[in-house]
Scaffold this motif. Sequence first.
Motif, short mmCIF file in Angstrom:
data_model
loop_
_atom_site.label_atom_id
_atom_site.label_comp_id
_atom_site.label_asym_id
_atom_site.label_seq_id
_atom_site.Cartn_x
_atom_site.Cartn_y
_atom_site.Cartn_z
N ASP A 45 32.41 34.98 37.01
CA ASP A 45 32.95 34.17 38.11
C ASP A 45 34.46 34.05 38.06
O ASP A 45 35.08 33.60 39.03
CB ASP A 45 32.32 32.77 38.08
N LEU A 46 35.08 34.46 36.94
CA LEU A 46 36.53 34.35 36.81
C LEU A 46 37.23 35.50 37.53
O LEU A 46 36.75 36.63 37.53
CB LEU A 46 36.94 34.36 35.34
N SER A 47 38.38 35.20 38.09
CA SER A 47 39.23 36.25 38.65
C SER A 47 39.85 37.03 37.50
O SER A 47 39.86 36.57 36.36
CB SER A 47 40.33 35.62 39.50
N PRO A 48 40.36 38.25 37.76
CA PRO A 48 41.00 39.02 36.70
C PRO A 48 42.11 38.24 35.99
O PRO A 48 42.23 38.29 34.77
CB PRO A 48 41.55 40.25 37.42
N ASP A 49 42.92 37.51 36.75
CA ASP A 49 44.02 36.77 36.15
C ASP A 49 43.50 35.64 35.26
O ASP A 49 44.01 35.42 34.15
CB ASP A 49 44.92 36.19 37.24
N LYS A 50 42.47 34.94 35.71
CA LYS A 50 41.92 33.85 34.91
C LYS A 50 41.19 34.38 33.67
O LYS A 50 41.21 33.75 32.61
CB LYS A 50 40.98 33.00 35.75
N CYS A 51 40.54 35.53 33.81
CA CYS A 51 39.92 36.16 32.63
C CYS A 51 40.97 36.49 31.59
O CYS A 51 40.80 36.23 30.40
CB CYS A 51 39.16 37.42 33.06
N ASN A 52 42.09 37.05 32.05
CA ASN A 52 43.19 37.38 31.14
C ASN A 52 43.73 36.12 30.45
O ASN A 52 43.96 36.11 29.23
CB ASN A 52 44.31 38.07 31.93
N LYS A 53 43.91 35.04 31.22
CA LYS A 53 44.41 33.79 30.63
C LYS A 53 43.42 33.20 29.64
O LYS A 53 43.81 32.67 28.60
CB LYS A 53 44.71 32.79 31.74
N CYS A 54 42.13 33.29 29.95
CA CYS A 54 41.12 32.74 29.05
C CYS A 54 41.13 33.47 27.71
O CYS A 54 41.11 32.85 26.65
CB CYS A 54 39.73 32.85 29.70
N LEU A 55 41.17 34.80 27.77
CA LEU A 55 41.15 35.57 26.53
C LEU A 55 42.46 35.44 25.76
O LEU A 55 42.46 35.45 24.52
CB LEU A 55 40.84 37.04 26.84
N GLU A 56 43.58 35.33 26.45
CA GLU A 56 44.85 35.12 25.76
C GLU A 56 44.83 33.78 25.01
O GLU A 56 45.32 33.67 23.88
CB GLU A 56 46.01 35.15 26.77
#
Length: 670
Positions: free
Chosen positions: A203-214
């Motif tokens: 459900d996460l956008s690519p940008d939010k996925c990147n922020k979550c993993l960072e």
Amino acid sequence: MEHSTNFRQTIHLLVFCYFLFGLNDLALADPPYSVCSNNTNNNSLNTSFQTSLQNLLGSLASNASVSRYYNISYGNETDKVYGQFMCLDYVSYDDCHDCISGAIQAIMNLCPNKTEAVVWEEVCQLRYSNVSFLGQLNVKDNIGKDNVINISEPVKFQALVENKLRNLTKQAAFNSSANKYATGDEPYTIDDTLYALVQCTLDLSPDKCNKCLEAAIKDVASQCYGSRGARLLSRSCYLRYELYAFYEGANETSASPKTQPTTRSGGSGRKIWVIIVLTIGSAFLVVVLMASFVYCGAMKKGTRKGKDEILRNHVQLHNSGDSENPDFQDFEGLDELKANDSYIDLATIHSATNNFSDSNMLGQGGFGPVYKGVLPDGKQVAVKRLSSFSEQGALEFTNEVLLILKLQHKNLVRLLGFCVDQQEQLLVYEFMPNSSLDVVLFDPKKRAQLNWSKRLNIINGIARGILYLHEDSRLRIIHRDLKASNVLLDFDMNPKISDFGMARIFAGADSEANTARIVGTYGYMAPEYAMEGLYSIKSDVFSFGVLLLEIITGRRNAGFNQTKHAQTLVAYAWHLWNEGNALELMDPLLADVLMDEFLRFIHIGLLCVQEDAFDRPTMSSVVVMLKGETVTLSQPQQPAFSMGRHTEHHQTFTRSCSTNGLSISSVAPR
């Protein structure tokens, strides 16, 4: 024909002895990790919110068999509940369904009447809330779980880890075909490779996925710095890294297409080359086929030889007539042993351990060295190689193979296979990344990472494993050599009891037996066993009591020598207990323990090591005592302090008056 009949009789010994125990050990730990909200549904279970929640969880469970990610909502307005699950992308749908089913039970038990909760199992996570969270990034309360064994060069290793995780993060977040999931490996040393995995909820956008993993990379670096392996549990994403291949397909290599050679010769020249190639190829194929037949025949012969060795030992047990070796005639089906895949040929083990390379050695036990290995399917294993000078003979080896080859209790180590080839006797176990309990417990630096909750988890796990052997299996098993070095630790420091070479099976209502051959380790042996050869389930209770005292104090029992009046930890504990000073036993490295709880565990330990076996509790009583503070504990009687002077804690003591030392007894089911 006779061999076939005998083999037909011995694997039912396997099937019976391997007491089927349903293993649902998908959880990351025991219990699973969870975060529950502080908000409670005050209307309890009869509200429409709870009805919506039950419907939502049922829908998640049914969809887990066809999808690795799913989200849904149920209810209206204030009764509405939102939910989602995510399974790691490499697991099958069946495994995903099983994991989510377990997570649903866990979330209801761990977070009852809560309006928001999340639970993480081994390969999945489940989340619900009365507030919509779909598409929203949430990185609060991230949980980092690390391997307590640290790497020798943390700066270099951490840099490699963070670089690899960041590369995978970009791939998972911004590669539309990656399904927000990425894995990869990176060489670390000659012998070690780093394996890593990252994944976001869909459900996460690519940008939010990147922020979550960072954010996860940052958290795991701060919480698990320098660890050999770790995982970060977040509501919206997940990452993990190890120095072994923990995900499916990690060891698979893809061969690049071969380039076909081209020729510039004419048609006739091409035909000549075709004929030559076909002729050479055919001859080569014939040679390969002949060699294969010869090799397979040799392998089958070696396999038969190894299994026949197990059979001969079994027949020797059957015909011995010794009090240690009652009749085996109730068991049939030895052909199953011949047919199953538990036998591993010596060539495979040589390849797996790099010919028993010193660099692969994990340790040296009383029965021989143990090596780390990797089987052709990528599974990591520990190979115990019995020394020709080992005190564990062929019959003890047979005992261990026949007894635990198919055990699946989560607190008993799994024996994956065995090999007998001329002088070689090899046992192949599941690999335990944190070695044995004594390695961690008696090293001040490593013990500092065993907080109170982890020690209690280890104690409870050992107790459950012994209880299973004593009461919950179809046979009553006495381990007879329970000690810290025979308890192995998995990634999450969960204990697994190992080394069943000295184990004894009781039949029916039998509760004790006598032997002329004393096997065990000083400091852990019950007095009636060490002095008279009398053993029972209470012998294991004594050993457990010693082990419990060692775990909570961080001190060895044997060779303790605190004072001239207390040459063992047990004696010193009894002395301080009587003086009302038992808190002096507390490990100074423990900072999160309640004094009353510590004293209660000392009390339980002293009850287990009482001199008279009749006074000791059963393991079922011990498990109850460990669970609740409301249980009234009786006053312990004086323990047995010492079985003689001995300073080498790891040395196994054997006193034999008989040439037959088999440790399996009667095998009729209860």
